[in-house]
Design a protein around this motif. Structure first.
Motif, PDB file in Angstrom:
ATOM      1  N   GLY A 202       0.784  -1.217   0.000  1.00  0.00           N
ATOM      2  CA  GLY A 202       0.000   0.000   0.000  1.00  0.00           C
ATOM      3  C   GLY A 202       0.822   1.276   0.000  1.00  0.00           C
ATOM      4  O   GLY A 202       0.291   2.372  -0.227  1.00  0.00           O
ATOM      5  N   LEU A 203       2.118   1.153   0.259  1.00  0.00           N
ATOM      6  CA  LEU A 203       2.982   2.332   0.372  1.00  0.00           C
ATOM      7  C   LEU A 203       3.967   2.473  -0.792  1.00  0.00           C
ATOM      8  O   LEU A 203       4.579   3.533  -0.954  1.00  0.00           O
ATOM      9  CB  LEU A 203       3.783   2.282   1.686  1.00  0.00           C
ATOM     10  N   ARG A 204       4.094   1.422  -1.580  1.00  0.00           N
ATOM     11  CA  ARG A 204       5.152   1.386  -2.601  1.00  0.00           C
ATOM     12  C   ARG A 204       5.089   2.566  -3.558  1.00  0.00           C
ATOM     13  O   ARG A 204       6.112   3.142  -3.921  1.00  0.00           O
ATOM     14  CB  ARG A 204       5.081   0.070  -3.373  1.00  0.00           C
ATOM     15  N   ARG A 205       3.902   2.942  -3.985  1.00  0.00           N
ATOM     16  CA  ARG A 205       3.772   4.011  -4.979  1.00  0.00           C
ATOM     17  C   ARG A 205       3.733   5.405  -4.355  1.00  0.00           C
ATOM     18  O   ARG A 205       3.615   6.396  -5.064  1.00  0.00           O
ATOM     19  CB  ARG A 205       2.523   3.775  -5.836  1.00  0.00           C
ATOM     20  N   GLN A 206       3.809   5.465  -3.041  1.00  0.00           N
ATOM     21  CA  GLN A 206       3.830   6.764  -2.364  1.00  0.00           C
ATOM     22  C   GLN A 206       5.278   7.199  -2.144  1.00  0.00           C
ATOM     23  O   GLN A 206       6.222   6.510  -2.534  1.00  0.00           O
ATOM     24  CB  GLN A 206       3.076   6.666  -1.037  1.00  0.00           C
ATOM     25  N   THR A 207       5.474   8.359  -1.523  1.00  0.00           N
ATOM     26  CA  THR A 207       6.818   8.856  -1.224  1.00  0.00           C
ATOM     27  C   THR A 207       6.893   9.241   0.247  1.00  0.00           C
ATOM     28  O   THR A 207       5.879   9.226   0.964  1.00  0.00           O
ATOM     29  CB  THR A 207       7.180  10.087  -2.076  1.00  0.00           C
ATOM     30  N   GLY A 208       8.080   9.631   0.662  1.00  0.00           N
ATOM     31  CA  GLY A 208       8.291  10.042   2.045  1.00  0.00           C
ATOM     32  C   GLY A 208       7.625  11.344   2.422  1.00  0.00           C
ATOM     33  O   GLY A 208       7.720  11.774   3.580  1.00  0.00           O
ATOM     34  N   LYS A 209       6.910  11.963   1.482  1.00  0.00           N
ATOM     35  CA  LYS A 209       6.146  13.184   1.774  1.00  0.00           C
ATOM     36  C   LYS A 209       4.684  12.868   2.064  1.00  0.00           C
ATOM     37  O   LYS A 209       3.919  13.758   2.453  1.00  0.00           O
ATOM     38  CB  LYS A 209       6.254  14.158   0.594  1.00  0.00           C
ATOM     39  N   ASP A 210       4.277  11.617   1.846  1.00  0.00           N
ATOM     40  CA  ASP A 210       2.881  11.231   2.015  1.00  0.00           C
ATOM     41  C   ASP A 210       2.607  10.793   3.458  1.00  0.00           C
ATOM     42  O   ASP A 210       3.449  10.163   4.108  1.00  0.00           O
ATOM     43  CB  ASP A 210       2.508  10.101   1.059  1.00  0.00           C
ATOM     44  N   ALA A 211       1.405  11.088   3.930  1.00  0.00           N
ATOM     45  CA  ALA A 211       1.064  10.885   5.340  1.00  0.00           C
ATOM     46  C   ALA A 211       1.203   9.431   5.780  1.00  0.00           C
ATOM     47  O   ALA A 211       1.683   9.155   6.890  1.00  0.00           O
ATOM     48  CB  ALA A 211      -0.358  11.386   5.602  1.00  0.00           C
ATOM     49  N   GLU A 212       0.803   8.490   4.936  1.00  0.00           N
ATOM     50  CA  GLU A 212       0.860   7.076   5.336  1.00  0.00           C
ATOM     51  C   GLU A 212       2.296   6.602   5.473  1.00  0.00           C
ATOM     52  O   GLU A 212       2.615   5.822   6.381  1.00  0.00           O
ATOM     53  CB  GLU A 212       0.108   6.223   4.324  1.00  0.00           C
ATOM     54  N   VAL A 213       3.170   7.047   4.598  1.00  0.00           N
ATOM     55  CA  VAL A 213       4.579   6.673   4.696  1.00  0.00           C
ATOM     56  C   VAL A 213       5.201   7.318   5.932  1.00  0.00           C
ATOM     57  O   VAL A 213       5.985   6.691   6.651  1.00  0.00           O
ATOM     58  CB  VAL A 213       5.345   7.092   3.419  1.00  0.00           C
ATOM     59  N   ILE A 214       4.868   8.579   6.180  1.00  0.00           N
ATOM     60  CA  ILE A 214       5.378   9.275   7.360  1.00  0.00           C
ATOM     61  C   ILE A 214       4.980   8.525   8.630  1.00  0.00           C
ATOM     62  O   ILE A 214       5.805   8.283   9.518  1.00  0.00           O
ATOM     63  CB  ILE A 214       4.858  10.721   7.391  1.00  0.00           C
ATOM     64  N   ALA A 215       3.700   8.121   8.716  1.00  0.00           N
ATOM     65  CA  ALA A 215       3.227   7.396   9.893  1.00  0.00           C
ATOM     66  C   ALA A 215       3.954   6.062  10.045  1.00  0.00           C
ATOM     67  O   ALA A 215       4.314   5.661  11.167  1.00  0.00           O
ATOM     68  CB  ALA A 215       1.722   7.179   9.795  1.00  0.00           C
ATOM     69  N   TYR A 216       4.170   5.370   8.933  1.00  0.00           N
ATOM     70  CA  TYR A 216       4.873   4.081   8.959  1.00  0.00           C
ATOM     71  C   TYR A 216       6.286   4.250   9.509  1.00  0.00           C
ATOM     72  O   TYR A 216       6.742   3.453  10.350  1.00  0.00           O
ATOM     73  CB  TYR A 216       4.904   3.504   7.545  1.00  0.00           C
ATOM     74  N   LEU A 217       6.994   5.272   9.063  1.00  0.00           N
ATOM     75  CA  LEU A 217       8.388   5.471   9.479  1.00  0.00           C
ATOM     76  C   LEU A 217       8.480   6.009  10.903  1.00  0.00           C
ATOM     77  O   LEU A 217       9.376   5.629  11.656  1.00  0.00           O
ATOM     78  CB  LEU A 217       9.099   6.407   8.502  1.00  0.00           C
TER      79      LEU A 217
END
Length: 291
Positions: A202-217
């Motif tokens: 679900g995160l592969r096509r997103q970047t480190g600027k996207d909310a879901e990736v930020i929450a994951y990290l």
């Protein structure tokens, strides 16, 4: 009291982006002169000293390997004479890998300025590097454009040369190791050991600027620890660079593809140091389409 004169001396290898840089500075309001013989820099200094108050005081001068060899060898003393005239030019040197330069010349079908007498393009590039090494040695800022397109280069020039207030200019840059390490960085931090959102469908096509990736990290203690330790390191050592009168500092944060972890951490670090240093801090994501 009038503003001090701002003078950039732009140099570097043919095909590395000098012309793009000069055009970008011209668009930003600089008075630009290309291919000025080094021997004429002293005359330019005299002219700049005589400028009346209220006159535009932003200048950029392009110098290259077509200058006379003796002028190139005395480049250091020429700079000293400008400083005696109470001018403090910033030297910006553009470079790129030989294979990149050969490809660019092949694509544009332009002739290298030193490719004469039957020598190959590769040999002309090496000769040019030899001639310009004395300028590179004096450079305040070296910019490698091997992995940079025209749009990214214009953005980089604007951020580093036209938007920064007085003081050390800090560039925080994310990058992907699979696309090559930025060789012009002062500090390079490898964060490939951190949890990788790429492996989360679900995160592969997103970047480190996207909310879901930020929450994951942000839920990872390792990510939080890495951020704290890099931040502490930079808080300790950036002032040391300032004490040595450095004008530019580049901090590169790298993960595998330059899409998730490095983007996130670069964003966090840039935000932190902007809270301390304001507009001295710039941010670029090398592998993202918008830079």
């Amino acid at each position: 009291m009038h503003k001090p004169t701002q003078l950039y001396i732009i140099s570097g290898l043919s095909g590395s982006g000098k012309t793009v840089a000069l055009h970008t500075l011209e668009d930003a309001g600089f008075y630009c002169i290309d291919n000025l013989p080094i021997s004429m820099l002293g005359h330019l200094g005299n002219y700049l000293q005589r400028l009346p108050a209220g006159t535009r005081r932003q200048f950029a001068v392009g110098v290259d390997a077509r200058s006379q060899p003796e002028d190139l060898q005395h480049f250091g003393s020429t700079l000293d004479s400008l400083r005696v005239q109470e001018l403090d030019p910033s030297i910006v040197f553009f470079t790129a890998q030989e294979t990149t330069l050969i490809r660019r010349f092949s694509e544009t079908r332009r002739r290298h300025p030193l490719s004469q007498n039957g020598i190959s393009l590769a040999e002309a590039i090496r000769q040019e590097w030899g001639r310009l090494s004395v300028i590179q040695g004096e450079a305040d800022l070296v910019i490698d454009t091997s992995t940079t397109n025209v749009h990214q280069l214009r953005d980089l020039v604007r951020k580093r040369l036209t938007e920064s207030p007085p003081g050390v200019s800090i560039l925080v840059q994310s990058f992907g190791y699979k696309h090559g390490i930025p060789v012009d960085a002062d500090f390079v931090f490898d964060i490939r050991c951190l949890p990788n959102p790429h492996w989360e469908p679900g995160l592969r096509r997103q970047t480190g600027k996207d909310a879901e990736v930020i929450a994951y990290l942000q839920q990872s203690e390792d990510v939080r620890l890495m951020e704290r330790q890099i931040r502490t390191f930079l808080e300790q050592w950036i002032p040391a660079f300032e004490r040595e009168n450095r004008s530019y500092l580049t901090v590169a944060i790298g993960c595998t593809g330059g899409q998730h972890r490095s983007v996130y951490l670069a964003e966090q670090l840039a935000a932190h140091f902007r809270s301390l240093r304001g507009e001295q801090v710039k941010l670029i994501h090398r592998e993202l389409p918008c830079g």
